[in-house]
Every structure is written in C-alpha cells, then in structure tokens.
Design a protein around this motif. Structure first.
Motif, PDB file in Angstrom:
ATOM      1  N   UNK A 639     -16.039   3.719 -12.863  1.00  0.00           N
ATOM      2  CA  UNK A 639     -15.456   3.023 -14.003  1.00  0.00           C
ATOM      3  C   UNK A 639     -14.049   3.539 -14.289  1.00  0.00           C
ATOM      4  N   UNK A 640     -13.130   3.185 -13.391  1.00  0.00           N
ATOM      5  CA  UNK A 640     -11.732   3.551 -13.586  1.00  0.00           C
ATOM      6  C   UNK A 640     -10.855   2.441 -13.020  1.00  0.00           C
ATOM      7  N   UNK A 641      -9.643   2.268 -13.545  1.00  0.00           N
ATOM      8  CA  UNK A 641      -8.736   1.242 -13.037  1.00  0.00           C
ATOM      9  C   UNK A 641      -8.012   1.713 -11.786  1.00  0.00           C
ATOM     10  N   UNK A 642      -7.530   0.753 -10.996  1.00  0.00           N
ATOM     11  CA  UNK A 642      -6.715   1.046  -9.817  1.00  0.00           C
ATOM     12  C   UNK A 642      -5.437   0.212  -9.886  1.00  0.00           C
ATOM     13  N   UNK A 643      -4.309   0.908  -9.923  1.00  0.00           N
ATOM     14  CA  UNK A 643      -3.013   0.245  -9.898  1.00  0.00           C
ATOM     15  C   UNK A 643      -2.345   0.574  -8.574  1.00  0.00           C
ATOM     16  N   UNK A 644      -1.903  -0.467  -7.880  1.00  0.00           N
ATOM     17  CA  UNK A 644      -1.333  -0.306  -6.545  1.00  0.00           C
ATOM     18  C   UNK A 644       0.025  -1.003  -6.486  1.00  0.00           C
ATOM     19  N   UNK A 645       1.014  -0.323  -5.936  1.00  0.00           N
ATOM     20  CA  UNK A 645       2.336  -0.919  -5.769  1.00  0.00           C
ATOM     21  C   UNK A 645       2.878  -0.504  -4.404  1.00  0.00           C
ATOM     22  N   UNK A 646       3.463  -1.482  -3.677  1.00  0.00           N
ATOM     23  CA  UNK A 646       3.985  -1.180  -2.341  1.00  0.00           C
ATOM     24  C   UNK A 646       5.289  -1.957  -2.102  1.00  0.00           C
ATOM     25  N   UNK A 647       6.215  -1.228  -1.512  1.00  0.00           N
ATOM     26  CA  UNK A 647       7.451  -1.845  -1.031  1.00  0.00           C
ATOM     27  C   UNK A 647       7.472  -1.681   0.488  1.00  0.00           C
ATOM     28  N   UNK A 648       7.662  -2.809   1.211  1.00  0.00           N
ATOM     29  CA  UNK A 648       7.669  -2.795   2.669  1.00  0.00           C
ATOM     30  C   UNK A 648       9.007  -3.314   3.179  1.00  0.00           C
ATOM     31  N   UNK A 649       9.570  -2.588   4.131  1.00  0.00           N
ATOM     32  CA  UNK A 649      10.813  -3.001   4.767  1.00  0.00           C
ATOM     33  C   UNK A 649      10.555  -3.242   6.246  1.00  0.00           C
ATOM     34  N   UNK A 650      10.677  -4.508   6.664  1.00  0.00           N
ATOM     35  CA  UNK A 650      10.583  -4.832   8.079  1.00  0.00           C
ATOM     36  C   UNK A 650      11.932  -4.612   8.748  1.00  0.00           C
ATOM     37  N   UNK A 651      11.941  -3.895   9.865  1.00  0.00           N
ATOM     38  CA  UNK A 651      13.186  -3.497  10.518  1.00  0.00           C
ATOM     39  C   UNK A 651      13.260  -4.149  11.896  1.00  0.00           C
ATOM     40  N   UNK A 652      14.307  -4.932  12.144  1.00  0.00           N
ATOM     41  CA  UNK A 652      14.450  -5.538  13.456  1.00  0.00           C
ATOM     42  C   UNK A 652      15.294  -4.633  14.352  1.00  0.00           C
ATOM     43  N   UNK A 653      15.114  -4.791  15.634  1.00  0.00           N
ATOM     44  CA  UNK A 653      15.905  -4.030  16.597  1.00  0.00           C
ATOM     45  C   UNK A 653      15.260  -2.754  17.058  1.00  0.00           C
ATOM     46  N   UNK A 654      14.556  -2.046  16.182  1.00  0.00           N
ATOM     47  CA  UNK A 654      13.904  -0.791  16.550  1.00  0.00           C
ATOM     48  C   UNK A 654      12.675  -1.101  17.397  1.00  0.00           C
TER      49      UNK A 654
END
Length: 830
Positions: A639-654
């Motif tokens: 009985x607890x909340x879950x807060x999730x945040x994500x920032x994703x950077x797709x990188x071309x060339x590598x």
C-alpha cells in the motif's frame, strides 16, 4: 495474496500448559436454534467470551470456577454449574423473558440507536479519544517485545499417523489446547523481537529500532521476518478502521459503528480501582468485515481499559477461519491509559468448517518503560539502516533474558530445540525444498549456490515460436549477496530458434545503494503491451507468451538488447538511474512488419531499427518497505504509491544508430484503502516523443489479446490498434470486497467480491511520423475523442478466481473491433 504460499510453506513444521477451568458448548433457545452473540462469563470475574453465529463458544481460565453465567438481551440469565475442571460440549438453553416475548426488536438481537446508554458511552469515547493514548504527548518512546508463534491445530490420530510425518513423529510428543478455541495444537515456529520505538506527534514521525530478533531455525532470514511484521502490523483501536491481512475492518469504536454494530451496556465494576462500564457489541449484518466482543471503559477518562474482538465468522475474508484480539491498557497516572499488552490470534485454514485443520498464528506484544516529551531532531527519524547487522539476529541467551518482558514457557523453549532436530531429518528437508520452491519460484541447488528457475516461466506459447520452453537460473549465496548473475535459454519449436540472455549486477556501496549492472538478451517479444519499456534486461511481459489468446498473436518483434546501467538511492525510496541501451528491432513474423521510409521521396525502405539510447529515470515510492541489504531486496508491503519519470535521448550515428529523438514519460500508480467501501487502484501515464521515429519506437496504446487480465492494458484493444507519439492513459479500478453481494441473501454465502473498472486513453501522432510509415497500414490514434472501456467483474470465485466482463466504449466501427470480451486471473488474496 502474495503471502499465501508462505503460509502453506510454514505448515510443513514442538507443549503442555494446563489451565484450571475449561468449558465449551453451544447456547440454544427453546426452539433449539443457536443464540449468536450471547455473553458467557465466569461469575464474579471479567473473564468471558461471546458465542459465534451458531451459538458455540469456548472459554478457559487459570483460576478455578464452579459455575458459568450465560446472558443475552431478551432472555433470562442462566447460571450453569460446572461439575469438573474440564467441561466440554455443554448444551445450554436460554428461556425468553416474559416481558420481552412480544418485542420483535429485542428478540431479533437488534439494538436501538436512540436512548441506548451504551451508545451514549460510545459518544463519550469519541469525544475523548484524542486525549487518550500516545496522541496527547508531543514526543514518546517505549520498549516493545513481540513474540509470534505458528501452530498446527486440530491435532488428531489421523494427522499423527499420516505418511507425511514418517520419521518425524517425535514432533507430536508435546501438544497443548488453545484457550480461545479449545482445539489441540502443535507449535511449529516461534519468532521473538525486541525493539525501541520513538515517535514525535508534532512532526508526525515514528521510528522503530530493532535491537534483537530470534526465531526457530531462520534467524537470518529477513524476508520471513519482514513477512511476519507485515502480516501482524500494529493498529490503533481508536481508529475508524483497523487494517490487517490487506483488509479494513470496522473498529467497534468507529464513529460509523452505530450503523455497523449493536451495542449493549452489560455491566459495571471496579478494575484496578477504576470504575468501568462493560459494553457488548456484535454486527448488525453478516458477511461484513466486523467483530463481536466486549470492552471495558473508564467512567471519567472514557479510555478503554480492556477490549476483546473476534472477527465475524461470515466475514468476507479468505484462508482465515478465526481472528481473535485482546488488548489491555494500564493507568500510567490518574488520567492516562496506555496499552501494555496486545494478543492477536488468527486461524489460517483452507476451509471454515469447524473441524477443518489449519495453522494458528499468534502474536503477543508487550509494551513498557514509557518516556514522554523528549525531543529529538528530525534527522534522527530519517536515518536509515543501510548495512546488514548479523549480530541483531544472533543475540545470545543473556540478551533475551534481559529483554524479554515475559519468560518463555518450557514448551516454547522446546520449539527451538525441536526444529534444530527436525532440520536433520531427510523427509523434512524434502518438504522444505518443495515449499521453498513454491514460494520463491526457484529450485535451490545448494551445492552450486545456484537457483534454477523461475519455474512458472518454463512453458509458453505464441504464433511465432509455437510452444516455447525456457530454463533459467541465478547465483544465490544468500539474500544479502552484493552481486548476482542471471541467465536463461529458450527454444521455440515452430520458429526453430534458440534465444538466450545474461545479466549481472553489483552493489558497490551500501550507504547510497550504488549499483552497476549490465546484460544482453536475444529474444522474441510483444512490445505493444506496455507504454513504458522495462529496465529489466531479462524481463518479458505475459503478452509475449500465453497459452490462450483472442485472435492471432503474431505481431511480435525480434529484439537484441544490450544494456548498461548505474543506479543509486540518494534518499529513502527515491531511486535515480541512468541507462545506456542499444537495440536491434525487427519483425519476427512474415505477417507483420516494422518497415519505414528512409528518404523524403519514400522510395527507400528499411525493416530493421538499430538504436542507441541514454535514459535518465527517477522512481519514488514513499512508504515502501523492503527486506535485505544486498543487491536485490524484497518488497514486503503493497500500500504505497509509485511515481516514475524518465527522459530518453535517442542518439543517431553511434554504433550505426538510426534515429535522433527525445522522449519524456511520467506515471503515477496509487492503491487506496477506502475504509469499509473496499479498495481503489488508480494509474495515470503520460508521454511524448519529439522527433521522427518508426513504429518500433513509437508509443503503442497497450492492447491485450490474452484471456488473462493484465493491469494497465486494454483488453478490448488489439495489438498495434492505436499508435501515438503523444499519449495520456488512465486506469481506475474499485473492488468493493463483497459489500454489495453481502446484502443479497442467496449470494451472501459465496463470499464473492464485486469489481468495477474504467480505462481510457487519448493520443495523437505527428504528420512527420505518419510520413515515414511504410508498414502498409495507416496509423490510428484516439485523437478525435478519447478511447475508453469499462468492466464489471466478480472476484473470489472458489477463493482464487476472478472473472472480468469487458466492454468497449467507442471506436466500434473499426475493422476487427472487439465490443465485448471476458478475461480472468488467479488471485490468492485474503
């Protein structure tokens, strides 16, 4: 229920204490019908009980009594002589009082809400409850000693002679009789804990420091200890609802109690020089989460002096046949009553029949050495224990002699000796191995320090692989391992391909919980069943392999995943994580493609995506409780909340990565207890992708073509039916816990539980992302109006099955739209 297997496991596992007076029987009226909730006491004492719904009772005392007094409103009080110290199976008949024979209200046991002196006293308790207990002090501290014992009950010759116990007959040398139920039992496990508790009411903080813990055979198993603590969590009798076994029971002192209980002012007497009133209470309706019992309340402070509570046998709760609670309060000074003793007994059983065998779980908690108004800084309460301290779990006998608030009986001490002997018996070792495998899902190969499993993922099926077999394993030296390696191999009989994965993680610093991890997986997966990609390298959702589906499950993706991550916990329950991921994504089926255009003229097409990403994630779970101090920990509460945040950077060339983009995602999941109205679960997810990306990198509204219910998916959506780069998803579900069915007589006995759900999604996709789509199918998104579904469900069918009836709310004109469907799931819950 997540602890059900643990209870079954405990059943795999030695007592003589003689009470002076024991009595059991049934109370009936002149028509031979049982009289429920009748008061049964030893005259001249405060020792008593109340009959159950069938009129049955059991009572015992360490003192000698020669008679028994039985009373109930509307009936003449009857004194029954006791010929012996032990008097079982008495049949007592109560005659109606002449003046009450015509009063239907009294005869039926219903008590008036107006002009009732018991309710007048109850209102006084409400007015003064903030002035009673620990809430009246700024700060507080006290010593706490807790003893939890599990006993195998209803011991008879058939059990003793059972083949299960061949070679272990010595455990039956000592048995005892419960003073609550009168049943014979055999102790099989005991756990003791000594701690110091601190609290500050001004800043609403509380902390418990464990000083020592000891149990029979599992001293260093923090998961088992945490399970016990969560199973028998503390509660305040003055609260409106008492929470245990994942349920909210209406307290007899609740401000809603007048509509839930009948109250009768039964007696008044001095208890330790304090004049007190005795009030009997019992439920107005069956099948609700309520108690029956009585309490003594002081006439000046209106504080509880003693209370006993027994859960109504018809209450809608699984695997528990009996719950009995006693609490005693002592006078610290003329105006302060504080709890000194708490006794909790539960009878876990597969059936609620009187003769059924089960396991007693008994907790005795003692409180002493109260100290008040000694202020401590807030940092004191925030300080975390970050390293495993083995000495706490291996305290010597001298420590326990000093810190036990009551001595163990000779037979309780024998439990420790019995299990030490039992663990050397080969047959017991085999039973232990089976139980451990069912609980953890892994078979323990101790010689190699490897766990083989999980066993529940061995078989699977989908339209691409056909029948799939998977075998995995992990290193396991103990639950506090600082590092762990895992791997699996899988084979599909239809595609004739071998899949595999391997991962490892290492806890470098206990204080910050700094973990490095990495892994590689080559597999087939249904990527359209979740909006948020898992950070578990070896994880695979249920939608990827299911033996029963609705329609074809052929829209699967070949995935080659390489991942490296860094993780830390700078604050309690706040995890910060960085991932570098490289993925190769391609269609796994000739009937499905992930094609995309690579030029503006739409003349060149690619089918495979090679993509490198860097992701930054924050996960905050306030109130989460974990056990263990290693690289992996076990969550022991829900009985607890879950807060999730994500920032994703797709990188071309590598590494020949194809696309450059950014994605932000946020989700909030919260389970709620709604008092006597059940439980509510909410989940909200939002996200947006910036930049041009193909289908395999877009956000697909998660469908579910399984016949199994999967939360956070839409059971009436097909896979890839809605595709977005901007989305909002909402899932709401309420479980009434049988509140409505309990009012339908012909449904009441089935203990069914009613569930309603509402799900919705809104999203859109940019023209740029539509332009590079070369799959041959146009992208559809719920942008004109939000897509929604609703459902009604019935849970607790045969105690383990839930069926949901799902209805599609709109977009029914789309090809292959499924207007109605049925999903189900297995739920082991109290």
């Amino acid at each position: 229920m997540k602890y059900f297997n643990i209870l079954v496991f405990v059943l795999g596992f030695s007592l003589v204490a003689s009470a002076q007076t024991k009595v059991s029987g049934v109370v009936k009226d002149l028509q031979g019908q049982g009289v429920p909730f009748a008061n049964v006491v030893f005259p001249g004492s405060t020792e008593g009980t109340i009959t159950n719904e069938e009129g049955r009772f059991y009572l015992e005392s360490d003192s000698n009594y020669t008679s028994l007094r039985v009373s109930f409103v509307g009936y003449a009080t009857t004194d029954v002589p006791l010929q012996n110290k032990v008097n079982y199976n008495l049949e007592i008949t109560l005659a109606e009082e002449a003046e009450s024979m015509s009063e239907v209200l009294i005869y039926s046991g219903k008590q008036p809400k107006e002009n009732n002196p018991a309710i007048d006293i109850l209102r006084k308790i409400w007015e003064n409850k903030r002035s009673n207990g620990l809430g009246q002090f700024k700060q507080y501290a006290y010593d706490k000693y807790e003893k939890v014992e599990f006993d195998l009950n209803t011991i008879d010759s058939s059990l003793i002679n059972s083949k299960v116990f061949n070679g272990m007959e010595f455990i039956f040398d000592q048995t005892d009789t419960s003073r609550i139920t009168g049943k014979t039992y055999l102790p099989i496990f005991i756990n003791e804990a000594s701690s110091k508790v601190y609290g500050d009411n001004l800043i609403n903080e509380k902390k418990e420091d464990l000083l020592g813990n000891k149990n029979s055979g599992f001293n260093t198993n923090q998961t088992l200890i945490a399970f016990i603590n969560d199973l028998y969590n503390d509660f305040n009798i003055y609260d409106n609802y008492l929470k245990f076994f994942d349920k909210s029971f209406t307290s007899p002192l609740s401000t809603t109690g007048i509509n839930t209980y009948n109250y009768v002012l039964a007696d008044s007497a001095y208890i330790k020089d304090k004049w007190c009133y005795n009030i009997i209470y019992y439920p107005r309706r069956k099948n609700e989460l309520t108690f029956k019992g009585d309490f003594w309340v002081n006439d000046s402070t209106w504080a509880i002096k003693e209370i006993n509570m027994q859960v109504n046998k018809s209450a809608n709760i699984n695997w528990v046949k009996e719950i009995y609670i006693e609490q005693e309060y002592d006078v610290l000074n003329d105006s302060t009553f504080l709890i000194t003793r708490d006794y909790f007994l539960s009878d876990f059983a597969l059936r609620k029949k009187e003769e059924s065998r089960g396991i007693y779980g008994k907790r005795t908690t003692l409180y002493d050495n109260y100290v008040f108004d000694q202020e401590r800084p807030q940092e004191f309460y925030k300080k975390r224990i970050k390293e495993y301290n083995k000495s706490i779990y291996t305290r010597d006998d001298a420590f326990w002699e000093e810190n036990r608030m009551e001595s163990l009986s000779k037979d309780e001490k024998g439990v420790y000796e019995m299990l030490d002997t039992l663990r050397t018996v080969p047959r017991f070792k085999n039973l232990y191995s089976v139980g451990s495998t069912l609980v953890s899902g892994y078979y323990e190969w101790d010689q190699a320090n490897i766990d083989v499993g999980p066993i529940f993922s061995v078989f699977g099926f989908n339209d691409v692989e056909g029948m799939r077999i998977r075998l995995g394993g992990r290193t396991y030296f103990g639950q506090n391992d600082p590092w762990r390696l895992e791997g699996f191999g899988a084979y599909g009989f239809k595609d004739d391909k071998f899949k595999f994965g391997i991962s490892g993680k290492w806890l470098l610093d206990n204080r910050s919980r700094f973990i490095i991890a990495g892994g590689y997986r080559r597999d087939v997966e249904q990527t359209a069943a979740s909006l948020t990609s898992s950070t578990d390298v070896l994880g695979r959702n249920l939608a990827s392999s299911s033996l029963v589906t609705v329609g074809a499950n052929d829209r699967l993706t070949n995935i080659e995943l390489t991942n490296f991550s860094l993780e830390a916990e700078p604050l309690k329950n706040l995890i910060a994580r960085t991932d570098f991921t490289y993925r190769d994504l391609s269609s796994a089926s000739p009937t499905f493609n992930l094609d995309y255009y690579t030029d503006a003229s739409q003349s060149e097409v690619e089918s495979v995506v090679n993509q490198a990403e860097v992701a930054l994630s924050l996960i905050y779970e306030p109130g989460k409780i974990t056990s263990g101090y290693g690289v992996e920990r076990t969550v022991t509460n829900e009985w607890f909340p879950t807060l999730f945040m994500r920032y994703t950077k797709g990188i071309d060339g590598i590494l020949n990565s194809d696309f450059d983009y950014e994605k932000i995602q946020f989700s909030y999941r919260q389970p709620w207890r709604v008092g006597g109205f059940g439980t509510f679960l909410s989940n909200v997810e939002v996200g947006k992708t910036f930049g041009e990306v193909p289908l395999s990198l877009l956000s697909v509204i998660p469908g579910n073509q399984n016949l199994f219910s999967i939360y956070s998916t839409f059971p009436q959506l097909n896979y890839y039916e809605f595709v977005t780069d901007t989305y909002l998803s909402v899932h709401l579900e309420h479980n009434f816990g049988g509140l409505l069915f309990a009012r339908v007589p012909w449904l009441r006995r089935l203990n069914l539980r009613e569930i309603i759900g509402l799900r919705g999604a809104y999203g859109d996709i940019s023209d740029e992302n539509r332009a590079i789509n070369a799959t041959g199918e146009p992208y559809l998104s719920p942008s004109d109006k939000p897509y929604y579904e609703y459902s009604v469900g019935v849970g607790n069918i045969f105690k383990i099955l839930r069926i949901d009836f799902n209805f599609r709310g709109n977009y029914n004109d789309l090809p292959d739209a499924r207007r109605f469907g049925v999903t189900g799931s297995l739920e082991f819950a109290f």
